[in-house]
Design a protein around this motif. Structure first.
Motif, PDB file in Angstrom:
ATOM      1  N   SER A 163      11.998  45.151 -48.131  1.00  0.00           N
ATOM      2  CA  SER A 163      10.655  45.397 -48.681  1.00  0.00           C
ATOM      3  C   SER A 163       9.747  44.208 -48.417  1.00  0.00           C
ATOM      4  N   LEU A 164      10.298  43.010 -48.569  1.00  0.00           N
ATOM      5  CA  LEU A 164       9.526  41.797 -48.286  1.00  0.00           C
ATOM      6  C   LEU A 164       9.184  41.730 -46.805  1.00  0.00           C
ATOM      7  N   ARG A 165      10.138  42.075 -45.946  1.00  0.00           N
ATOM      8  CA  ARG A 165       9.897  42.069 -44.502  1.00  0.00           C
ATOM      9  C   ARG A 165       8.732  43.002 -44.148  1.00  0.00           C
ATOM     10  N   GLY A 166       8.749  44.206 -44.728  1.00  0.00           N
ATOM     11  CA  GLY A 166       7.672  45.157 -44.448  1.00  0.00           C
ATOM     12  C   GLY A 166       6.329  44.662 -44.947  1.00  0.00           C
ATOM     13  N   PHE A 167       6.322  44.088 -46.135  1.00  0.00           N
ATOM     14  CA  PHE A 167       5.098  43.560 -46.729  1.00  0.00           C
ATOM     15  C   PHE A 167       4.526  42.441 -45.854  1.00  0.00           C
ATOM     16  N   MET A 168       5.388  41.487 -45.497  1.00  0.00           N
ATOM     17  CA  MET A 168       4.940  40.364 -44.672  1.00  0.00           C
ATOM     18  C   MET A 168       4.528  40.821 -43.280  1.00  0.00           C
ATOM     19  N   PHE A 169       5.318  41.722 -42.697  1.00  0.00           N
ATOM     20  CA  PHE A 169       4.999  42.183 -41.353  1.00  0.00           C
ATOM     21  C   PHE A 169       3.638  42.872 -41.321  1.00  0.00           C
ATOM     22  N   GLY A 170       3.329  43.630 -42.365  1.00  0.00           N
ATOM     23  CA  GLY A 170       2.037  44.301 -42.436  1.00  0.00           C
ATOM     24  C   GLY A 170       0.878  43.325 -42.387  1.00  0.00           C
ATOM     25  N   TYR A 171       1.002  42.226 -43.133  1.00  0.00           N
ATOM     26  CA  TYR A 171      -0.073  41.230 -43.133  1.00  0.00           C
ATOM     27  C   TYR A 171      -0.130  40.448 -41.823  1.00  0.00           C
ATOM     28  N   VAL A 172       1.019  40.164 -41.234  1.00  0.00           N
ATOM     29  CA  VAL A 172       1.024  39.494 -39.930  1.00  0.00           C
ATOM     30  C   VAL A 172       0.382  40.404 -38.887  1.00  0.00           C
ATOM     31  N   SER A 173       0.727  41.677 -38.930  1.00  0.00           N
ATOM     32  CA  SER A 173       0.161  42.643 -37.995  1.00  0.00           C
ATOM     33  C   SER A 173      -1.355  42.735 -38.155  1.00  0.00           C
ATOM     34  N   THR A 200      -4.239  60.095 -55.553  1.00  0.00           N
ATOM     35  CA  THR A 200      -3.521  60.140 -54.288  1.00  0.00           C
ATOM     36  C   THR A 200      -3.272  58.745 -53.737  1.00  0.00           C
ATOM     37  N   THR A 201      -2.353  58.651 -52.789  1.00  0.00           N
ATOM     38  CA  THR A 201      -2.186  57.439 -51.987  1.00  0.00           C
ATOM     39  C   THR A 201      -2.811  57.621 -50.603  1.00  0.00           C
ATOM     40  N   CYS A 202      -3.384  58.787 -50.358  1.00  0.00           N
ATOM     41  CA  CYS A 202      -3.996  59.071 -49.058  1.00  0.00           C
ATOM     42  C   CYS A 202      -5.333  58.355 -48.913  1.00  0.00           C
ATOM     43  N   LEU A 203      -5.695  58.084 -47.682  1.00  0.00           N
ATOM     44  CA  LEU A 203      -7.021  57.570 -47.370  1.00  0.00           C
ATOM     45  C   LEU A 203      -7.938  58.758 -47.131  1.00  0.00           C
ATOM     46  N   ALA A 204      -9.153  58.640 -47.595  1.00  0.00           N
ATOM     47  CA  ALA A 204     -10.122  59.720 -47.426  1.00  0.00           C
ATOM     48  C   ALA A 204     -10.811  59.600 -46.074  1.00  0.00           C
ATOM     49  N   VAL A 205     -11.186  60.739 -45.518  1.00  0.00           N
ATOM     50  CA  VAL A 205     -11.951  60.751 -44.276  1.00  0.00           C
ATOM     51  C   VAL A 205     -13.205  59.903 -44.483  1.00  0.00           C
ATOM     52  N   GLY A 206     -13.476  59.027 -43.537  1.00  0.00           N
ATOM     53  CA  GLY A 206     -14.668  58.187 -43.599  1.00  0.00           C
ATOM     54  C   GLY A 206     -14.433  56.809 -44.188  1.00  0.00           C
ATOM     55  N   GLU A 207     -13.227  56.529 -44.699  1.00  0.00           N
ATOM     56  CA  GLU A 207     -12.975  55.207 -45.287  1.00  0.00           C
ATOM     57  C   GLU A 207     -12.757  54.126 -44.237  1.00  0.00           C
ATOM     58  N   PHE A 208     -12.501  54.523 -43.000  1.00  0.00           N
ATOM     59  CA  PHE A 208     -12.410  53.585 -41.895  1.00  0.00           C
ATOM     60  C   PHE A 208     -12.825  54.320 -40.629  1.00  0.00           C
ATOM     61  N   ASP A 209     -13.098  53.560 -39.571  1.00  0.00           N
ATOM     62  CA  ASP A 209     -13.561  54.149 -38.314  1.00  0.00           C
ATOM     63  C   ASP A 209     -12.461  54.243 -37.261  1.00  0.00           C
ATOM     64  N   ILE A 210     -11.606  53.239 -37.236  1.00  0.00           N
ATOM     65  CA  ILE A 210     -10.581  53.140 -36.197  1.00  0.00           C
ATOM     66  C   ILE A 210      -9.279  52.695 -36.842  1.00  0.00           C
ATOM     67  N   VAL A 211      -8.173  53.325 -36.432  1.00  0.00           N
ATOM     68  CA  VAL A 211      -6.863  52.847 -36.853  1.00  0.00           C
ATOM     69  C   VAL A 211      -6.286  52.026 -35.705  1.00  0.00           C
ATOM     70  N   ALA A 212      -5.737  50.851 -36.050  1.00  0.00           N
ATOM     71  CA  ALA A 212      -5.079  49.978 -35.078  1.00  0.00           C
ATOM     72  C   ALA A 212      -3.598  49.973 -35.430  1.00  0.00           C
ATOM     73  N   VAL A 213      -2.781  50.595 -34.602  1.00  0.00           N
ATOM     74  CA  VAL A 213      -1.349  50.699 -34.866  1.00  0.00           C
ATOM     75  C   VAL A 213      -0.618  49.632 -34.060  1.00  0.00           C
ATOM     76  N   SER A 214       0.098  48.769 -34.768  1.00  0.00           N
ATOM     77  CA  SER A 214       0.891  47.740 -34.100  1.00  0.00           C
ATOM     78  C   SER A 214       2.044  48.389 -33.361  1.00  0.00           C
ATOM     79  N   LEU A 215       2.193  48.018 -32.103  1.00  0.00           N
ATOM     80  CA  LEU A 215       3.297  48.510 -31.278  1.00  0.00           C
ATOM     81  C   LEU A 215       4.349  47.421 -31.079  1.00  0.00           C
ATOM     82  N   TYR A 216       4.344  46.432 -31.965  1.00  0.00           N
ATOM     83  CA  TYR A 216       5.273  45.316 -31.846  1.00  0.00           C
ATOM     84  C   TYR A 216       6.721  45.796 -31.736  1.00  0.00           C
ATOM     85  N   ALA A 217       7.076  46.823 -32.467  1.00  0.00           N
ATOM     86  CA  ALA A 217       8.454  47.338 -32.449  1.00  0.00           C
ATOM     87  C   ALA A 217       8.848  47.886 -31.079  1.00  0.00           C
TER      88      ALA A 217
END
Length: 147
Positions: free
Chosen positions: A24-34, A118-135
């Motif tokens: 869980s810590l790895r995922g949390f930290m990796f998210g912020y590094v990403s 909800t935990t979902c993001l609503a349409v319009g809350e961001f413009d672009i998703v940036a998906v890390s492909l580090y894996a």
């Protein structure tokens, strides 16, 4: 200024073990590094101004990164691949999935006036998703997609 390792009086090997022992810590930290790596992707671009990170605790401003490009603000939501979904299919090809939701449960008002929890993001809350492909081979790369 002291590094976090110096402040906490631990070695890089000890921090690595702590992170490895706590997924869980790895995922949390990796998210912020990403997120940081995604933000540095935009640094120094001649047409990008006002590059900033949103406050994670501000539930009214979703998105992780914001900048202006040619006079328009863009909000970027940084995401990572789900570890268990990453598959090396060979010859330099990979498969993986990401989940595009918020990190916390909250109430949002839908365009029809209804409110949902909800935990979902609503349409319009961001413009672009940036998906890390580090894996995909342990290199910092991103896939970008307009909402």
């Amino acid at each position: 200024m002291a590094t976090i390792l110096e402040k906490w009086q631990i070695s890089a090997d000890e921090l690595t073990k702590i992170v490895d022992d706590n997924p869980s810590l790895r995922g949390f930290m990796f998210g912020y590094v990403s997120e940081y790596k995604a933000r540095t992707y935009f640094e120094g671009h001649k047409n990008i101004t006002n590059l900033m990170k949103y406050d994670d605790h501000d539930r009214t401003s979703k998105g992780d990164i914001s900048f202006c490009y040619k006079g328009k603000e863009f909000r970027i939501e940084a995401k990572s691949l789900q570890t268990n979904s990453v598959i090396n299919v060979g010859t330099g090809k990979w498969k993986g999935k990401f989940q595009c939701d918020a990190s916390d449960r909250r109430e949002i008002q839908l365009p029809n006036g209804h409110t949902v929890n909800t935990t979902c993001l609503a349409v319009g809350e961001f413009d672009i998703v940036a998906v890390s492909l580090y894996a995909f081979g342990d290199q910092w790369r991103f896939a970008f997609c307009k909402e």
